[in-house]
Structures are given as C-alpha cells and as structure tokens.
Write a protein that holds these residues in place. Structure first.
Motif, short mmCIF file in Angstrom:
data_model
loop_
_atom_site.label_atom_id
_atom_site.label_comp_id
_atom_site.label_asym_id
_atom_site.label_seq_id
_atom_site.Cartn_x
_atom_site.Cartn_y
_atom_site.Cartn_z
N ASP A 8 23.75 -12.64 -20.12
CA ASP A 8 23.92 -11.26 -19.67
C ASP A 8 23.90 -11.16 -18.15
O ASP A 8 23.16 -10.36 -17.57
N GLY A 25 27.74 -8.43 -17.16
CA GLY A 25 27.15 -8.87 -18.42
C GLY A 25 27.87 -10.06 -19.04
O GLY A 25 28.40 -9.98 -20.14
N SER A 27 27.88 -13.80 -20.64
CA SER A 27 27.09 -14.82 -21.32
C SER A 27 28.02 -15.93 -21.79
O SER A 27 28.93 -15.68 -22.58
N GLY A 62 19.93 -10.83 -15.32
CA GLY A 62 20.41 -11.90 -16.18
C GLY A 62 19.88 -13.25 -15.73
O GLY A 62 19.15 -13.36 -14.74
#
Length: 227
Positions: A8, A25, A27, A62
């Motif tokens: 994230d 965001g 990942s 993150g």
C-alpha cells in the motif's frame, strides 16, 4: 518467495492545490531471481516507485520490505548502509565519477563501505561485460554503451541481491539497447540477482520475465493489489 515487496505504498508531494499524488497505494511482490519491468508514460509514477523500492526516498505511507526487513523503519544512516550492501543501482545517466577509471568506478561502492574487494569476482564481472581492455580508461573515453556496461558492473560488483535499473537504455541507440539488455539478463541469471527495471520502451520491457504497468500512481487494472 518474495525478496522485494511493497505494501500500500503512497507518495504525495506538496499540499493543497499543489498536491501531487505520485503513488496511490501500490502493492507488488517480486520473487527471488525474477526480472520485472515496470512500464508507464512520463509522470505515471514509475521513477518514484523505483526510488521508494530502493530506499532513495521515503514514502508518505506504506512499507517496502527487502529480504524481510522493513526499510522505512530504519534511520537514515542505517538505511544508507543497508542500501549499499543489498541493492545495486543502474541509472540512465550512468553516474560514473569522471576522474576515476573503469576499475576504480566499479569498486568504489565496495571501498566506500569499508569492505575488501573480491578481485577475482570483479575480474569475472568485467570479463562477462566485455570491459577487459577498458579497465584503465576514464568514462569520457568510453561510448554510451560502454559507460552503461561499467554502471552495470558497478551494480554487480558488491554482490547485491537486487538490481534496480532506471531507464538503463534511455540514452542508447536501439542496437546498443538490445545489447545492454541482453547483458543485464545474462548477468542477472549468472549472479542469481533479482532485477527490477523501469522503462517507457515496450519492446525493451518484453525482454523481462514479467511486466507491470503503472498509470496515475497505480498498477493498471489491479486497483493497486498484489501482482
């Protein structure tokens, strides 16, 4: 097993009306010894992502995890040492020191870390990249393709587990680009290294094991989920 992972990942610059959401965001997981290309247009966030993955800049929020270590929990000095020992960088503009010869440029990061140079290994890397007759040449005496080979050799010499390449063929003609990419793939396999490369060149990206596309700070078509 993932050797490199982002969770994230968010990076914002500025505030208010000048706020830029460079990453929104992201990942991803990259497996050990995998060669991944990240493609995207200018301003898509791919360079920002590479800088986050390499710990060259810190995220707004993150995490980046390398070999089980959450790098953004490290202090700046600790992160610098970790980065130098675990990540090799190949930049578009080579970033060679003009007053140092080829061999000196290659071993510089090792010496900065206070470690002993494995001369046999460095010689092997130099031979693999076809730089034997350029060991004593200065960067200004080399072609663009030769300078990029030196940059790759420098990234390999410290035996990092991960190579991060930022548009490594951006300043090269098409023939030299293919040659450099071939060498990058060969050395990655030979030295068991994981490679993450960003590029805007779709043809170059196809030479990787896997391609991720980034648009507007997100992995395209996945909503930023693991890819």
């Amino acid at each position: 097993m993932a050797v490199l992972e982002s969770i994230d990942l968010v990076k914002h610059y500025g505030k208010g009306d000048s706020l830029v959401k460079a990453l929104n965001g992201i990942s991803i997981k990259v497996e050990k010894e995998e060669f991944v290309a990240i493609v995207g247009t200018s301003g898509s966030g791919k360079s920002t992502l590479l800088h986050m993955l390499g710990g060259l800049d810190r995220a707004t929020s993150g995490q980046v995890i390398i070999d089980g270590s959450r790098i953004f929990t490290m202090k700046d000095d600790e992160l610098t040492v970790f980065r130098r020992r675990n990540i090799g960088f190949v930049f578009q503009n080579y970033n060679l020191v003009p007053i140092l010869n080829v061999y000196e440029n290659i071993v510089l990061p090792i010496e900065l870390d206070g470690n002993k140079v494995d001369k046999a290994f460095v010689d092997h890397v130099i031979g693999t990249l076809g730089l034997e007759d350029k060991r004593n040449s200065l960067p200004g005496q080399l072609s663009g393709g030769q300078q990029q080979r030196v940059a790759i050799a420098r990234a390999l010499a410290a035996k990092p587990s991960i190579i991060l390449a930022d548009e490594p063929t951006g300043n090269l003609d098409s023939v030299t680009s293919q040659e450099v990419m071939g060498l990058l793939k060969v050395t990655g396999r030979q030295f068991c290294q994981t490679i993450v490369m960003i590029t805007h060149n779709e043809e170059i990206a196809q030479l990787a094991d896997r391609t991720l596309r980034i648009e507007d700070g997100r992995i395209a078509g996945t909503g930023g989920e693991f890819v």
